[in-house]
Design a protein around this motif. Structure first.
Motif, PDB file in Angstrom:
ATOM      1  N   UNK A 151       0.813  -1.217   0.000  1.00  0.00           N
ATOM      2  CA  UNK A 151       0.000   0.000   0.000  1.00  0.00           C
ATOM      3  C   UNK A 151       0.846   1.267   0.000  1.00  0.00           C
ATOM      4  N   UNK A 152       2.138   1.142  -0.312  1.00  0.00           N
ATOM      5  CA  UNK A 152       3.045   2.288  -0.238  1.00  0.00           C
ATOM      6  C   UNK A 152       3.708   2.576  -1.575  1.00  0.00           C
ATOM      7  N   UNK A 153       3.642   3.839  -1.998  1.00  0.00           N
ATOM      8  CA  UNK A 153       4.402   4.275  -3.172  1.00  0.00           C
ATOM      9  C   UNK A 153       5.778   4.793  -2.762  1.00  0.00           C
ATOM     10  N   UNK A 154       5.911   5.179  -1.500  1.00  0.00           N
ATOM     11  CA  UNK A 154       7.180   5.674  -0.977  1.00  0.00           C
ATOM     12  C   UNK A 154       7.520   4.914   0.296  1.00  0.00           C
ATOM     13  N   UNK A 155       8.689   4.293   0.323  1.00  0.00           N
ATOM     14  CA  UNK A 155       9.143   3.573   1.507  1.00  0.00           C
ATOM     15  C   UNK A 155      10.616   3.239   1.344  1.00  0.00           C
ATOM     16  N   UNK A 156      11.225   2.809   2.428  1.00  0.00           N
ATOM     17  CA  UNK A 156      12.609   2.341   2.418  1.00  0.00           C
ATOM     18  C   UNK A 156      12.628   0.925   2.975  1.00  0.00           C
TER      19      UNK A 156
ATOM     20  N   UNK B 275      19.419   3.610  14.866  1.00  0.00           N
ATOM     21  CA  UNK B 275      20.437   4.576  14.438  1.00  0.00           C
ATOM     22  C   UNK B 275      20.428   4.704  12.920  1.00  0.00           C
ATOM     23  N   UNK B 276      20.395   3.573  12.235  1.00  0.00           N
ATOM     24  CA  UNK B 276      20.361   3.605  10.777  1.00  0.00           C
ATOM     25  C   UNK B 276      19.033   4.119  10.244  1.00  0.00           C
ATOM     26  N   UNK B 277      17.937   3.674  10.845  1.00  0.00           N
ATOM     27  CA  UNK B 277      16.613   4.101  10.391  1.00  0.00           C
ATOM     28  C   UNK B 277      16.435   5.608  10.570  1.00  0.00           C
ATOM     29  N   UNK B 278      16.891   6.139  11.700  1.00  0.00           N
ATOM     30  CA  UNK B 278      16.747   7.570  11.951  1.00  0.00           C
ATOM     31  C   UNK B 278      17.488   8.400  10.907  1.00  0.00           C
TER      32      UNK B 278
ATOM     33  N   UNK C 123      18.050   7.523   7.768  1.00  0.00           N
ATOM     34  CA  UNK C 123      17.265   7.432   6.539  1.00  0.00           C
ATOM     35  C   UNK C 123      16.045   8.349   6.616  1.00  0.00           C
ATOM     36  N   UNK C 124      15.378   8.329   7.758  1.00  0.00           N
ATOM     37  CA  UNK C 124      14.177   9.143   7.935  1.00  0.00           C
ATOM     38  C   UNK C 124      14.498  10.628   7.862  1.00  0.00           C
ATOM     39  N   UNK C 125      15.606  11.034   8.472  1.00  0.00           N
ATOM     40  CA  UNK C 125      15.967  12.449   8.489  1.00  0.00           C
ATOM     41  C   UNK C 125      16.230  12.998   7.097  1.00  0.00           C
ATOM     42  N   UNK C 126      16.762  12.169   6.202  1.00  0.00           N
ATOM     43  CA  UNK C 126      17.093  12.618   4.847  1.00  0.00           C
ATOM     44  C   UNK C 126      15.926  12.444   3.881  1.00  0.00           C
ATOM     45  N   UNK C 127      15.222  11.326   3.960  1.00  0.00           N
ATOM     46  CA  UNK C 127      14.227  10.990   2.941  1.00  0.00           C
ATOM     47  C   UNK C 127      12.780  11.167   3.378  1.00  0.00           C
ATOM     48  N   UNK C 128      12.515  11.107   4.674  1.00  0.00           N
ATOM     49  CA  UNK C 128      11.141  11.183   5.180  1.00  0.00           C
ATOM     50  C   UNK C 128      10.218  10.238   4.410  1.00  0.00           C
ATOM     51  N   UNK C 129      10.506   8.936   4.399  1.00  0.00           N
ATOM     52  CA  UNK C 129       9.718   8.000   3.578  1.00  0.00           C
ATOM     53  C   UNK C 129       8.349   7.660   4.154  1.00  0.00           C
ATOM     54  N   UNK C 130       8.158   7.898   5.451  1.00  0.00           N
ATOM     55  CA  UNK C 130       6.885   7.567   6.070  1.00  0.00           C
ATOM     56  C   UNK C 130       6.738   6.111   6.451  1.00  0.00           C
ATOM     57  N   UNK C 131       7.529   5.252   5.834  1.00  0.00           N
ATOM     58  CA  UNK C 131       7.461   3.821   6.117  1.00  0.00           C
ATOM     59  C   UNK C 131       8.823   3.194   5.887  1.00  0.00           C
ATOM     60  N   UNK C 132       9.267   2.401   6.836  1.00  0.00           N
ATOM     61  CA  UNK C 132      10.501   1.636   6.713  1.00  0.00           C
ATOM     62  C   UNK C 132      10.169   0.172   6.963  1.00  0.00           C
ATOM     63  N   UNK C 133      10.556  -0.685   6.042  1.00  0.00           N
ATOM     64  CA  UNK C 133      10.340  -2.123   6.183  1.00  0.00           C
ATOM     65  C   UNK C 133      11.645  -2.772   6.619  1.00  0.00           C
ATOM     66  N   UNK C 134      11.615  -3.508   7.711  1.00  0.00           N
ATOM     67  CA  UNK C 134      12.782  -4.260   8.164  1.00  0.00           C
ATOM     68  C   UNK C 134      12.796  -5.585   7.414  1.00  0.00           C
ATOM     69  N   UNK C 135      13.711  -5.715   6.459  1.00  0.00           N
ATOM     70  CA  UNK C 135      13.722  -6.863   5.582  1.00  0.00           C
ATOM     71  C   UNK C 135      14.814  -7.852   5.908  1.00  0.00           C
ATOM     72  N   UNK C 136      14.984  -8.833   5.022  1.00  0.00           N
ATOM     73  CA  UNK C 136      16.004  -9.843   5.217  1.00  0.00           C
ATOM     74  C   UNK C 136      15.604 -10.857   6.262  1.00  0.00           C
ATOM     75  N   UNK C 137      16.481 -11.813   6.474  1.00  0.00           N
ATOM     76  CA  UNK C 137      16.187 -12.887   7.420  1.00  0.00           C
ATOM     77  C   UNK C 137      16.028 -12.385   8.847  1.00  0.00           C
ATOM     78  N   UNK C 138      16.829 -11.391   9.242  1.00  0.00           N
ATOM     79  CA  UNK C 138      16.743 -10.863  10.602  1.00  0.00           C
ATOM     80  C   UNK C 138      15.459 -10.067  10.790  1.00  0.00           C
ATOM     81  N   UNK C 139      15.079  -9.273   9.788  1.00  0.00           N
ATOM     82  CA  UNK C 139      13.828  -8.530   9.884  1.00  0.00           C
ATOM     83  C   UNK C 139      12.638  -9.456  10.014  1.00  0.00           C
ATOM     84  N   UNK C 140      12.669 -10.563   9.286  1.00  0.00           N
ATOM     85  CA  UNK C 140      11.587 -11.530   9.370  1.00  0.00           C
ATOM     86  C   UNK C 140      11.585 -12.243  10.715  1.00  0.00           C
ATOM     87  N   UNK C 141      12.776 -12.603  11.204  1.00  0.00           N
ATOM     88  CA  UNK C 141      12.860 -13.310  12.487  1.00  0.00           C
ATOM     89  C   UNK C 141      12.380 -12.433  13.642  1.00  0.00           C
ATOM     90  N   UNK C 142      12.718 -11.135  13.601  1.00  0.00           N
ATOM     91  CA  UNK C 142      12.285 -10.228  14.659  1.00  0.00           C
ATOM     92  C   UNK C 142      10.807  -9.911  14.593  1.00  0.00           C
TER      93      UNK C 142
END
Length: 454
Positions: free
Chosen positions: A205-210, A346-349, A351-370
């Motif tokens: 549902x997102x056109x803009x995200x990281x 720290x990393x997400x902040x 990204x947010x400060x520069x791009x203001x994407x409104x949504x960040x998806x935690x991907x990869x195996x670790x993002x899925x496990x968490x």
């Protein structure tokens, strides 16, 4: 200026094919209704597409009316076969599918660090050939490859790096030599994962995200207004090189140690777990087992206290923050997840400060496990670190997003060619003289890659 008759026919044909791809088999009447075209125009395009062997009758509609049932038309799925590859530091995964994306066969092969370049390349290429044979594909029309590395926006080539096994640098060229009729293209793995999350996953549902990739390495993919952004040199999202507090040194142009990679890559997460006394669990990769087990312990503890139905996705972190007592194993697991969330934030902040994407998806195996546990913790921290409203979500595709993105990309490229007048007239499905020479790919093919986003 009105379109010429040939242009109008091409536009109508592509519209009908897209609808058949998106909606599935349709009758001529349904195509008329969905396209808004006249009955004679629809009859003409059905005849053209059938003659080109792009569509065929796949059944009859059981409509309640007089006369014969209406014919149902569908895309000829075996018109072309596609392959998608996920190339990692430690091995290769392959799927082969038909033109509509239905998976016909899949397999993977591990490649040890001590395997010689020649044997490693042969293992990987042989795997592709074997899976294609199992799928019944005499030839592959399009091959999409997801690999670590920077893709040059102007040439489509992967920039060279000395950080990966030597076999990576020969694999794509050798594959193209063995499959001379196939269109072989390479894309950064994290970018492919983002495309998959947008089409089929957490960002539908997102056109803009990281997408923040958390696995063996770290990386990010940026989608703005529906378009993937690569940057001037193809380096958008190389977050592993981001200088961050909490490391002993600064990253260099050739080594991301000291950057965000040192906080959130798998080795760093395993070390962090050891500091908190959180053991590995299960038969998964250590980092995946650790994070999944910690999240599970916290969820179970919160469920016992609050009476939460653990069979449905919940927000256990927020429930726990509301006052659920934690001690012993659950307290240790929660402390570890808190510390991991601090690092990821720290990393997400940044990204947010520069791009203001409104949504960040935690991907990869670790993002899925968490899962939701880790995502909610990160979101809570971001809310304290920036005034920009940001939703943090967990991937729904995990590590499989790269392979899924590679398959989606291969399917789109094959359909783009086959659904275009002039690209579908050859009996081999459009393969042949336009194929790139050995050692090159359709999107460039210097298979040099970078280890940061594996």
């Amino acid at each position: 200026m009105p379109a010429s008759p040939s242009t109008a026919r091409a536009i109508n044909d592509r519209l009908a094919l897209r609808l058949l791809q998106q909606e599935g088999p349709l009758t001529a009447g349904q195509l008329k209704q969905l396209t808004g075209l006249s009955r004679p125009t629809v009859a003409d395009l059905v005849e053209r597409l059938t003659a080109a062997r792009l569509i065929a009758v796949v059944g009859e509609a059981g409509e309640q009316r007089r006369g014969p049932n209406a014919k149902v038309y569908g895309i000829v799925a075996d018109r072309a076969h596609l392959a998608a590859l996920d190339v990692r530091t430690e091995g290769v995964a392959v799927v082969v599918a038909d033109l509509v994306g239905r998976v016909l066969a899949e397999a993977s092969v591990p490649i040890g660090a001590d395997t010689g370049t020649g044997p490693a390349v042969e293992q990987a290429v042989t795997l592709v050939e074997r899976v294609a044979k199992e799928a019944g594909a005499d030839r592959l029309h399009t091959v999409g490859i997801g690999a670590p590395g920077l893709v040059d926006p102007s040439s489509g080539e992967l920039r060279d790096s000395t950080g990966l096994p030597q076999w990576h640098r020969r694999f794509v060229a050798t594959l193209q030599e063995r499959l001379p009729e196939a269109r072989v293209s390479v894309e950064n793995e994290t970018n492919l994962a983002a495309l998959a999350e947008q089409r089929d996953g957490a960002a539908r549902d997102r056109d803009t995200f990281v997408l923040l990739w958390l696995g063996h390495g770290t990386g990010a993919a940026v989608v703005l207004d529906g378009a993937l952004r690569r940057g001037a040199s193809g380096g958008t999202g190389e977050i592993g090189f981001l200088p961050v507090p909490g490391t002993s040194a600064l990253p260099t142009s050739t080594d991301c140690e000291g950057g965000f990679h040192s906080l959130a890559a798998s080795a760093a997460v395993v070390d962090l777990a050891a500091q908190y006394g959180v053991p590995a669990a299960g038969r998964e990769a250590p980092v995946v087992g650790i994070v999944r087990a910690a999240a599970g312990v916290v969820r179970e503890a919160v469920g016992r206290v609050s009476g939460t139905d653990l069979s449905r996705p919940a927000d256990p972190v927020r429930e726990g923050a509301a006052g659920a007592p934690q001690s012993g194993t659950s307290g240790t697991a929660a402390a570890f997840l808190d510390a991991l969330a601090d690092r990821i934030a720290v990393g997400v902040a940044s990204v947010v400060a520069i791009l203001d994407p409104g949504c960040v998806v935690l991907g990869g195996e670790v993002g899925q496990a968490g899962g939701a546990d880790l995502a909610a913790r990160v979101q809570d921290r971001i809310a304290l670190m920036t005034p920009l409203s940001t939703e943090v979500r967990a991937t729904t595709l995990g590590g499989g997003a790269v392979l899924r993105g590679a398959l989606l990309t291969a399917r789109d490229r094959a359909q783009e060619e086959l659904f275009t007048p002039g690209g579908r007239g050859r009996p081999d499905g459009g393969q042949g003289p336009s194929s790139p020479p050995p050692g090159r790919s359709a999107g460039g093919a210097d298979p040099g890659v970078d280890p940061r986003k594996d």
